[in-house]
Enzyme design. Sequence first.
Site, PDB file in Angstrom:
ATOM      1  N   VAL A   1       5.442  -1.173   2.403  1.00  0.00           N
ATOM      2  CA  VAL A   1       4.586  -0.730   3.245  1.00  0.00           C
ATOM      3  C   VAL A   1       3.629  -2.154   2.954  1.00  0.00           C
ATOM      4  O   VAL A   1       2.464  -1.375   1.881  1.00  0.00           O
ATOM      5  CB  VAL A   1       3.793   1.017   3.636  1.00  0.00           C
ATOM      6  CG1 VAL A   1       2.390  -0.117   4.681  1.00  0.00           C
ATOM      7  CG2 VAL A   1       5.215   1.707   4.101  1.00  0.00           C
TER       8      VAL A   1
ATOM      9  N   LYS B   1       4.849  -2.760   7.988  1.00  0.00           N
ATOM     10  CA  LYS B   1       6.415  -1.846   7.262  1.00  0.00           C
ATOM     11  C   LYS B   1       7.255  -2.500   7.341  1.00  0.00           C
ATOM     12  O   LYS B   1       7.578  -3.525   8.604  1.00  0.00           O
ATOM     13  CB  LYS B   1       6.508  -1.111   8.228  1.00  0.00           C
ATOM     14  CG  LYS B   1       6.081   0.445   8.269  1.00  0.00           C
ATOM     15  CD  LYS B   1       6.471   1.893   8.632  1.00  0.00           C
ATOM     16  CE  LYS B   1       5.416   3.038   8.079  1.00  0.00           C
ATOM     17  NZ  LYS B   1       6.194   4.373   9.200  1.00  0.00           N
TER      18      LYS B   1
ATOM     19  N   ASP C   1       7.397  16.614  11.419  1.00  0.00           N
ATOM     20  CA  ASP C   1       7.453  16.374  10.590  1.00  0.00           C
ATOM     21  C   ASP C   1       5.591  16.341  10.180  1.00  0.00           C
ATOM     22  O   ASP C   1       5.207  15.747   9.488  1.00  0.00           O
ATOM     23  CB  ASP C   1       8.108  15.415   9.932  1.00  0.00           C
ATOM     24  CG  ASP C   1       7.621  15.352   8.240  1.00  0.00           C
ATOM     25  OD1 ASP C   1       7.885  16.271   7.700  1.00  0.00           O
ATOM     26  OD2 ASP C   1       8.215  14.348   7.855  1.00  0.00           O
TER      27      ASP C   1
ATOM     28  N   ILE D   1       0.633  -1.020   0.292  1.00  0.00           N
ATOM     29  CA  ILE D   1       0.396  -0.429   0.140  1.00  0.00           C
ATOM     30  C   ILE D   1       0.925   1.281  -0.080  1.00  0.00           C
ATOM     31  O   ILE D   1       0.120   2.186   0.059  1.00  0.00           O
ATOM     32  CB  ILE D   1      -0.973  -0.165   0.847  1.00  0.00           C
ATOM     33  CG1 ILE D   1      -0.120  -0.697   2.796  1.00  0.00           C
ATOM     34  CG2 ILE D   1      -1.886  -0.902   1.240  1.00  0.00           C
ATOM     35  CD1 ILE D   1      -1.501   0.409   3.645  1.00  0.00           C
ATOM     36  N   GLY D   2       2.277   1.499   0.083  1.00  0.00           N
ATOM     37  CA  GLY D   2       2.748   2.758   0.192  1.00  0.00           C
ATOM     38  C   GLY D   2       4.348   2.116   0.135  1.00  0.00           C
ATOM     39  O   GLY D   2       4.607   0.430   0.344  1.00  0.00           O
ATOM     40  N   ALA D   3       5.466   3.231  -0.042  1.00  0.00           N
ATOM     41  CA  ALA D   3       6.435   3.022  -0.102  1.00  0.00           C
ATOM     42  C   ALA D   3       6.981   3.287   0.945  1.00  0.00           C
ATOM     43  O   ALA D   3       6.958   4.381   1.363  1.00  0.00           O
ATOM     44  CB  ALA D   3       7.458   3.176  -1.389  1.00  0.00           C
ATOM     45  N   GLY D   4       7.534   3.138   1.579  1.00  0.00           N
ATOM     46  CA  GLY D   4       8.738   3.752   3.800  1.00  0.00           C
ATOM     47  C   GLY D   4       9.761   3.584   2.638  1.00  0.00           C
ATOM     48  O   GLY D   4       9.935   3.163   1.834  1.00  0.00           O
ATOM     49  N   GLU D   5      10.395   4.406   4.089  1.00  0.00           N
ATOM     50  CA  GLU D   5      12.412   5.030   3.482  1.00  0.00           C
ATOM     51  C   GLU D   5      13.051   3.939   3.461  1.00  0.00           C
ATOM     52  O   GLU D   5      13.638   3.081   2.806  1.00  0.00           O
ATOM     53  CB  GLU D   5      12.388   5.492   4.616  1.00  0.00           C
ATOM     54  CG  GLU D   5      13.687   5.804   4.373  1.00  0.00           C
ATOM     55  CD  GLU D   5      15.272   6.719   5.296  1.00  0.00           C
ATOM     56  OE1 GLU D   5      14.467   6.676   6.541  1.00  0.00           O
ATOM     57  OE2 GLU D   5      16.413   6.654   5.287  1.00  0.00           O
ATOM     58  N   PHE D   6      12.688   2.565   4.423  1.00  0.00           N
ATOM     59  CA  PHE D   6      13.430   1.158   4.987  1.00  0.00           C
ATOM     60  C   PHE D   6      12.276  -0.143   3.696  1.00  0.00           C
ATOM     61  O   PHE D   6      13.529  -0.697   3.457  1.00  0.00           O
ATOM     62  CB  PHE D   6      13.407   0.966   6.545  1.00  0.00           C
ATOM     63  CG  PHE D   6      13.828   1.687   7.045  1.00  0.00           C
ATOM     64  CD1 PHE D   6      15.481   1.805   6.981  1.00  0.00           C
ATOM     65  CD2 PHE D   6      12.952   2.841   7.653  1.00  0.00           C
ATOM     66  CE1 PHE D   6      15.695   2.806   7.836  1.00  0.00           C
ATOM     67  CE2 PHE D   6      14.255   3.714   8.780  1.00  0.00           C
ATOM     68  CZ  PHE D   6      15.487   3.966   8.887  1.00  0.00           C
TER      69      PHE D   6
END
Length: 990
Positions: A641, A659, A752, A633-638
Amino acid sequence: MDYRGVRRVLFSYVLIHGIFITLQSKEEVLLDMKASGSELGWLTWPFEQADKQGWEVVQRTLNGSQFYSYSVCNVGEREQDNWLRTTFIQRRLSASRVLVELQFVVRDCNSFGGASLTCKETFNLYSSEADADVGTTFRKGQFKKVATIAPDEITRKNQLQINTETRVVDGLSRKGFYLAFQDIGACVAILSLRVYYKTCPATVKSLAVFPETVAGGENQALRKVDGVCMENAVSEEVPRIYCTVDGEWAVLVGQCQCREGYEEKDDVCQECQLGFFKASASSEMCEPCPANTQGLSSGDPVCPCMPGFYRAPDDPPTGPCSGLPSAPLDLLATTTQLSAGRLLLSWSPPYDTGGRDDLTYSVDCRRCEVTACQPCGEKVRYEPASTGLTDTRVSVSQLDAHLNYTFTVNTHNGVSQIASKVSTGALVPRATASLTTTLRYTDPPTVTSMRLDERRPTSLSLSWVVSPRHRAPPRTFRYELTYRKKDDNLNMTTYTVLILDRTSVLVSDLAPSTTYMFRVQPITEGGTGGSIMEDEFETLPDAQAPSNTTVIFGAAVGGAAMLFIVAVVLFVRKRRRNSHSRQGPEDAYFSSSEQLKPLKTYVDPHTYEDPNTAVLKFASEIHPNHISKQKVIGAGEFGEVYRGILKAPGRKEGPVAIKTLKPGYSEKQRQDFLSEASIMGQFSHQNIIRLEGVVTKFKHAMIVTEYMENGALDKYLRDHDGEMSSFQLVGMLRGIAGGMKYLSDMSYVHRDLAARNILVNTNLECKVSDFGLSRVLEDDPEGTYTTSGGKIPIRWTAPEAIAYRKFTSASDVWSFGIVMWEVMAFGERPYWDMSNHEVMKAINEAFRLPAPMDCPSAVYQLMLQCWLQDRSKRPRFPDIVSLLDKLLRSPDSLKTIADFDPRVSIRLPSTSGSDGSPFRSVSEWLESIKMSQYSENFTCAGLLTMEQVLQMKNEDIKNIGVRLPGHLKRIAYSILGLKDQTSTLSVFAI
Ligand code: AMP
């Protein structure tokens, strides 16, 4: 034999059964004496006789061309019987009836004087059938007479009279036949003989194809012929027509019609043009697509609805589509019968019914306590009903007093249900009006008795009862419980005051064997009030435990009995096991003292020598077998997701976000990744994303959090631009502020805070997410390196944090102001496409973002407060929460709208174009204001140039199909802005 006949086509028109059809006949020639142009070789009988003269061939010249004829002229002799027989004529096809066309001349008997007695003026036509050519064999007896041929005009002296007669030879069945002429004493010349039969030619009638058919004979005067429908035409029954003996088509039965999506043009079925449709096979022409539909291709059987428009199940597929209704207007609550907890909700019909007359309303009720709202449940009664209302009023009863109720009235029409089915997953814009109201008793509640529930050496458990009518809503009132030791010297008494939001309490840290005086009094909005209940209770003796009253501290004061001086406000600890209430830090509502601190403070996981210890302290370990990943569903930094399911023993199975940490990470990266869990695990608040657990003991580390169905807030708002009311938007902001207040109470600075870092669930609850340390500013796409070397999301960050890294809750408040702006502007990018450098410069020069369109004035004022240069003057999160709560409690306060200047608030491109017109086309303009979805509406309405657009009035915008009020306004404002384009940043100034 010469079959190459001359075709003659006869046209005639006959009206049969109301169908006007063209009749044609075609002649197929079997024998043509003239056309052969040579000696014909016909047989004469009696065969050559010297004395007798029978039929003879004569070569003649007529009009300069030569032809052969047969003649006989034995007029002076008796008993003539001269035969002339044709060659064998092959019968063709199923022609059972042939026509014999004869041209001949007969001389007048009177012109022969004395021979006139034996002279004849007629001759006979015979026929004889055979299956093969019999050559010169001739038997008179085999011939049947067809007709006696008499001239209409007789030839006298020099006046040649050519007669033409046609006779029918019918009933033919064998392979061929002969014709013969019998002369019985006339003076005859046969100039021409033409033998032919008729056919009905191949034809197309009423879109059916019929083959060429030989005309019937006397046994079948009308020949039935079946046809076949042409391409893209259909018929219920086989199309049928009759071929007459004359070779004419007649009596068409059954018709072919162009099938759906096709219409008849030039005798063929052609596709409906784009923008036209035909739903069924018929002789009708294609019709233009009805209102709110669109043609997708040529040959459409139906026109599908335009986006945002639907057909109800009972709507004909050929009819127009209709839209969803707009929200009801003027929702009002009137208290009618306080004792029955009854109020009357009334409203006005929406301005837009979606073009339908099957409007109904439903009422949704939520009861709200300080932090949470929940459905009212079945206790609340509606009269006449809560759904399917056709009237604009409903009576609601069995409500509890002093609770906030939010009533939402939804409008529905025949397409509402279908609209919600069609838009899978995405929210259908609901047309709702909401109102928050409270039934208030003016008199304070009465505490009727106080009871000792449990007695221990150092604690007493007490509860009290309020008068029944006030009892129902447990958190309606707060109670002030005051106690002191009974035998204290009244001049030096220590009173302890507890503010409670329930009717029971465990009072601890008391002295054993001591009698305490307790006094409980309800607190009303104006302060304490209502009845006072007093009682005294004694603690149990305890030999071991020394008397301990350390918790109770205060100062003594002299004076009258009820003057107490020091209040120690003890907060009921959140999630205390033996407590029924859940009290968040914002419940420290009655506290005005700055020194009150929440019980928990955030612990920086980096203070732990081994960060792994921190993770285990704050997060529970999950076995990877209990997690199943479903979808990225998404892209995290590490790493990615995922959405997945957590099914762990002792936990309720449910959806989660997972994650992951990409393979090939370093130990440092792993620790950084898990530090987010160490931070998140310390929080427990409904507006903070909840950590379910971590996977640390296996190769692939994971962080598992609650799943937020609607994803990131900025995207959600952009996808639902204009679809939510200010009330709903402020409700979302209230949630975010609640979460931020919690974080600031725990001394956590987010750094942030931005709409992209807020997640939204199906209930539209907003939760703060994205916690991390090194990550905070590193992985954010908005992060920009500043002169001091770190990465900072410039347009969300307070000036002091950019300038000298002073990150505090006050800088989070600045960011919250930007989030407010993002929310009220439905996900618009703060400062649009200004560069980070331009943004910093503008802020330093005291420019601020202008009010978004339709932004309530009070909300914009709060934004401006958040953006005060002096951070100590900015409101704190508790102030923000209570202000937003206040606005939500009285929705009328949202009605005053902040000044809005379309020249700056809607992004307009530079006006520097030499022609003065900023947009080259209507679609370019619509794209610039993110309203491209209406391009087709403008085109269909013939609005093709910006000059035409600039003439539009609000009514015109509505008429071309722009329904959502938010969209209507955006377009109208943009037009307004274009008319007066002196774009300037000065209106940013505060
Ligand atoms: P993050 O690394 O936290 O910025 O997450 C990257 C993206 O994954 C977000 O922008 C969301 O779209 C999605 N996402 C992260 N956490 C969740 C969650 N708890 N529920 C739903 N989507 C999420």
